[in-house]
Design a protein around this motif. Structure first.
Motif, PDB file in Angstrom:
ATOM      1  N   PRO A  10     -24.245  20.827  20.913  1.00 54.99           N
ATOM      2  CA  PRO A  10     -23.732  22.197  21.001  1.00 54.99           C
ATOM      3  C   PRO A  10     -23.256  22.597  22.395  1.00 54.99           C
ATOM      4  CG  PRO A  10     -26.128  22.218  20.890  1.00 54.99           C
ATOM      5  CD  PRO A  10     -25.691  20.806  20.624  1.00 54.99           C
ATOM      6  N   ASP A  11     -23.661  21.869  23.414  1.00 52.58           N
ATOM      7  CA  ASP A  11     -23.299  22.240  24.784  1.00 52.58           C
ATOM      8  C   ASP A  11     -22.151  21.404  25.343  1.00 52.58           C
ATOM      9  OD1 ASP A  11     -25.371  24.148  24.869  1.00 52.58           O
ATOM     10  OD2 ASP A  11     -26.828  22.574  25.379  1.00 52.58           O
ATOM     11  N   ALA A  12     -21.533  20.583  24.507  1.00 50.14           N
ATOM     12  CA  ALA A  12     -20.490  19.685  25.011  1.00 50.14           C
ATOM     13  C   ALA A  12     -19.216  20.436  25.388  1.00 50.14           C
ATOM     14  CB  ALA A  12     -20.178  18.606  23.976  1.00 50.14           C
TER      15      ALA A  12
ATOM     16  N   PRO B  57     -12.262  21.354  25.116  1.00 51.84           N
ATOM     17  CA  PRO B  57     -12.148  22.145  23.891  1.00 51.84           C
ATOM     18  C   PRO B  57     -11.367  21.420  22.801  1.00 51.84           C
ATOM     19  CG  PRO B  57     -11.654  23.501  25.806  1.00 51.84           C
ATOM     20  CD  PRO B  57     -11.732  22.080  26.290  1.00 51.84           C
ATOM     21  N   HIS B  58     -11.723  21.748  21.552  1.00 56.14           N
ATOM     22  CA  HIS B  58     -11.071  21.153  20.390  1.00 56.14           C
ATOM     23  C   HIS B  58     -10.702  22.255  19.410  1.00 56.14           C
ATOM     24  CE1 HIS B  58     -11.084  19.393  16.272  1.00 56.14           C
ATOM     25  NE2 HIS B  58     -10.538  18.342  16.862  1.00 56.14           N
TER      26      HIS B  58
ATOM     27  N   ARG C  17     -16.859  29.317  27.011  1.00 54.52           N
ATOM     28  CA  ARG C  17     -18.078  28.519  27.080  1.00 54.52           C
ATOM     29  C   ARG C  17     -18.221  27.651  25.826  1.00 54.52           C
ATOM     30  NH1 ARG C  17     -21.976  30.133  30.592  1.00 54.52           N
ATOM     31  NH2 ARG C  17     -23.624  29.473  29.160  1.00 54.52           N
ATOM     32  N   PRO C  18     -18.998  26.553  25.910  1.00 51.01           N
ATOM     33  CA  PRO C  18     -19.229  25.734  24.719  1.00 51.01           C
ATOM     34  C   PRO C  18     -19.782  26.575  23.572  1.00 51.01           C
ATOM     35  CG  PRO C  18     -20.002  24.573  26.663  1.00 51.01           C
ATOM     36  CD  PRO C  18     -19.635  25.962  27.117  1.00 51.01           C
TER      37      PRO C  18
ATOM     38  N   ALA D 290     -12.742  14.676  21.942  1.00 57.68           N
ATOM     39  CA  ALA D 290     -12.919  15.903  22.720  1.00 57.68           C
ATOM     40  C   ALA D 290     -14.363  16.091  23.146  1.00 57.68           C
ATOM     41  CB  ALA D 290     -12.440  17.108  21.908  1.00 57.68           C
ATOM     42  N   GLN D 291     -15.299  15.802  22.235  1.00 59.07           N
ATOM     43  CA  GLN D 291     -16.718  15.968  22.568  1.00 59.07           C
ATOM     44  C   GLN D 291     -17.139  14.990  23.663  1.00 59.07           C
ATOM     45  OE1 GLN D 291     -19.441  18.148  20.426  1.00 59.07           O
ATOM     46  NE2 GLN D 291     -17.573  19.076  21.200  1.00 59.07           N
ATOM     47  N   LYS D 292     -16.652  13.753  23.610  1.00 60.27           N
ATOM     48  CA  LYS D 292     -17.002  12.780  24.648  1.00 60.27           C
ATOM     49  C   LYS D 292     -16.417  13.169  25.988  1.00 60.27           C
ATOM     50  CE  LYS D 292     -17.667   8.764  21.652  1.00 60.27           C
ATOM     51  NZ  LYS D 292     -17.201   7.405  21.272  1.00 60.27           N
TER      52      LYS D 292
END
Length: 337
Positions: free
Chosen positions: A117-119, A95-96, A303-304, A89-91
């Protein structure tokens, strides 16, 4: 609004399949990816749901074995110790939401968030029934000027098994962390042994023998309300509806003590009741969190950031949806222990 498919890792299990059905009922056009280790089981679930595709998840692969398949969000319904879903999800910058880890297992997810933190948004969905408890408690807390004590009691009916994955997750939690995180007089302590034994009264007034449980609701509600005393207890027993000759249900008892806005002593007791059990109530909350993350509720996507479910659930809307499913947040008379 066009949304890429939502990946449900463990989507053919008890809670996953209920969540898929809830998402399909609310959003008929959104495609779902039913991920799991057993392709045949996932295919059966996908066929039942419609507009869904079964996929085999490879946790060792960076792309989970999905290749270039677009995904709008990742929801994990089992303990993903390798954080495969979160890394994916981060890559992808999506959202996760994971719902099964214990309070003692959130450090890897927090560390992942701190480095990127902004992913995308990460939701620590480990509140009891993914926000049903905290959202309802915070709604009841609106009557208070100050809350001093919060006591939560979760009653799971003996017939409300939740499937083998849920049973395995609970066995893991109980084995790894038998002590119960509790806030007492402003200090976090661990209740264990005889100190962890507890009792609460079911909706019908029946005394229920319970045990302390380390739910993340404790720290979330302490932070949100400032209450100096917060504890969570859980019991597996006969639910009030079944005791009265009906079908099983799930109950969450909420007892609040403090003062009203005028400074007068106030004590309340409420119960969250869902007539079809814990899995259906969990599925409702997961669905509403996913809707908020992706902006399917008509608002801007989240938002992230790092979130608890109660920070994303709109409380009036949650209570409305709960009522539509036949559940309710019921006001009860306080009972002296």
């Amino acid at each position: 609004m066009t949304v890429d498919p939502i990946l449900l890792m463990g989507g053919s299990g008890a809670i996953g399949s209920h969540t898929a059905a809830a998402l399909r009922a609310q959003h008929p056009d959104i495609a779902l990816l039913i991920g799991g280790r057993d392709l045949a089981k996932a295919q059966q679930a996908a066929q039942r749901i419609g507009n869904a595709q079964a996929v085999v998840i490879d946790p060792a692969a960076d792309d989970l074995g999905l290749g270039e398949q677009p995904v709008s969000a990742v929801v994990v319904f089992y303990m993903d110790h390798a954080l495969a879903g979160l890394r994916f999800a981060q890559k992808r910058g999506v959202p996760h939401l994971s719902i099964s880890s214990g309070i003692f297992e959130i450090a890897p997810e927090i560390a992942t968030y701190m480095h990127t933190p902004d992913a995308a948004p990460i939701v620590l969905g480990y509140e009891w029934l993914v926000g049903a408890t905290t959202a309802s408690t915070l709604h009841a807390a609106e009557a208070f000027g100050r809350i001093d004590k919060i006591r939560l009691g979760a009653l799971v009916d003996e017939q409300d098994t939740g499937g083998p994955t849920v049973a395995a997750d609970f066995e893991h939690l109980n084995r790894m962390l038998p002590a119960a995180l509790t806030r007492r007089d402003g200090v976090y302590v661990w209740r264990e042994g005889d100190e962890a034994k507890a009792r609460f009264h079911a909706v019908d007034g029946t005394p229920i023998e319970a045990a302390g449980f380390s739910s993340v609701d404790v720290v979330g509600l302490a932070a949100a309300t400032g209450a100096a005393n917060v504890q969570f207890n859980m019991a597996i027993d006969v639910s009030s509806t079944r005791r009265q000759g009906g079908a099983m249900s799930t109950e969450i008892l909420i007892e609040l003590t403090g003062v009203d806005p005028q400074g007068q002593p106030l004590r309340t007791r409420h119960a969250v009741v869902h007539p079809k059990g814990a899995a259906l109530l969990t599925a409702l909350c997961v669905t509403m969190v996913v809707e908020r993350l992706l902006g399917l509720d008509g608002e801007q996507p989240t938002r992230p950031g790092l979130y608890f479910p109660y920070q994303l659930l709109d409380r009036p809307r949650f209570l409305q949806r709960l009522q539509q499913e036949g559940g309710e947040l019921r006001e009860l008379e306080p009972i002296d222990d």
